[in-house]
Design a protein around this motif. Structure first.
Motif, short mmCIF file in Angstrom:
data_model
loop_
_atom_site.label_atom_id
_atom_site.label_comp_id
_atom_site.label_asym_id
_atom_site.label_seq_id
_atom_site.Cartn_x
_atom_site.Cartn_y
_atom_site.Cartn_z
N GLU A 75 1.59 3.59 -2.09
CA GLU A 75 0.80 4.42 -3.08
C GLU A 75 -0.22 5.21 -1.60
OE1 GLU A 75 1.90 5.86 -5.64
OE2 GLU A 75 3.16 4.42 -5.52
N SER A 76 -0.64 4.60 -1.08
CA SER A 76 -1.52 5.24 0.05
C SER A 76 -1.07 5.75 1.30
CB SER A 76 -2.68 4.26 0.26
OG SER A 76 -2.16 3.27 1.04
N ASN A 116 0.69 -1.28 0.05
CA ASN A 116 -0.22 0.09 -0.27
C ASN A 116 0.93 1.27 -0.13
OD1 ASN A 116 0.83 -0.29 2.65
ND2 ASN A 116 -0.90 0.24 3.59
#
Length: 129
Positions: A29-30, A27
């Motif tokens: 990118e988050s 994750n």
């Protein structure tokens, strides 16, 4: 896969570089914050006021002149925005780092541009060239 090929990220709260961690592989990118502390703090109204003060001061100074983030802390600590509180030195540095990350300013020490994530000691802020 290592973090070498990953897009660099900066913390939304403190403006420091977020170092890639294996546990974030799925994750990445988050990821928006570097720590639980920054996630809890987020951007408060005083943080936005510090950014506005620094930008206004940068706009009003001659090209190449630096502004000390500590001046923003001093100016706003006595105002109603801070509720008369103290201890705004670190929030002012965070505001300065966020401005650098958005490309609106450069952080300098002794006349040389420095990395806002690793700068220690007194720093100045000047308009981007």
């Amino acid at each position: 896969m290592s973090g070498a090929g990953r897009e660099p990220r900066t913390c939304r709260s403190c403006g420091r570089r977020i170092e890639w961690r294996k546990k974030w592989e799925r994750n990445w990118e988050s990821i928006a914050y570097c720590s639980d502390s920054c996630r809890a703090r987020k951007i408060r109204p005083i943080d936005a006021a510090l950014e506005e003060w620094l930008l206004a001061r940068l706009d009003g100074t001659p090209r190449g002149t630096t502004v000390d983030p500590a001046d923003a802390a001093t100016a706003l600590a006595a105002s109603a925005v801070a509720g008369g509180g103290t201890g705004l030195a670190e929030p002012a540095r965070r505001a300065a780092r966020r401005l650098v990350n958005r490309g609106l300013a450069e952080m300098v020490q002794r006349g040389a541009v420095v990395d806002p994530s690793t700068a220690q000691g007194p720093v100045g802020l000047r308009a981007s060239r």
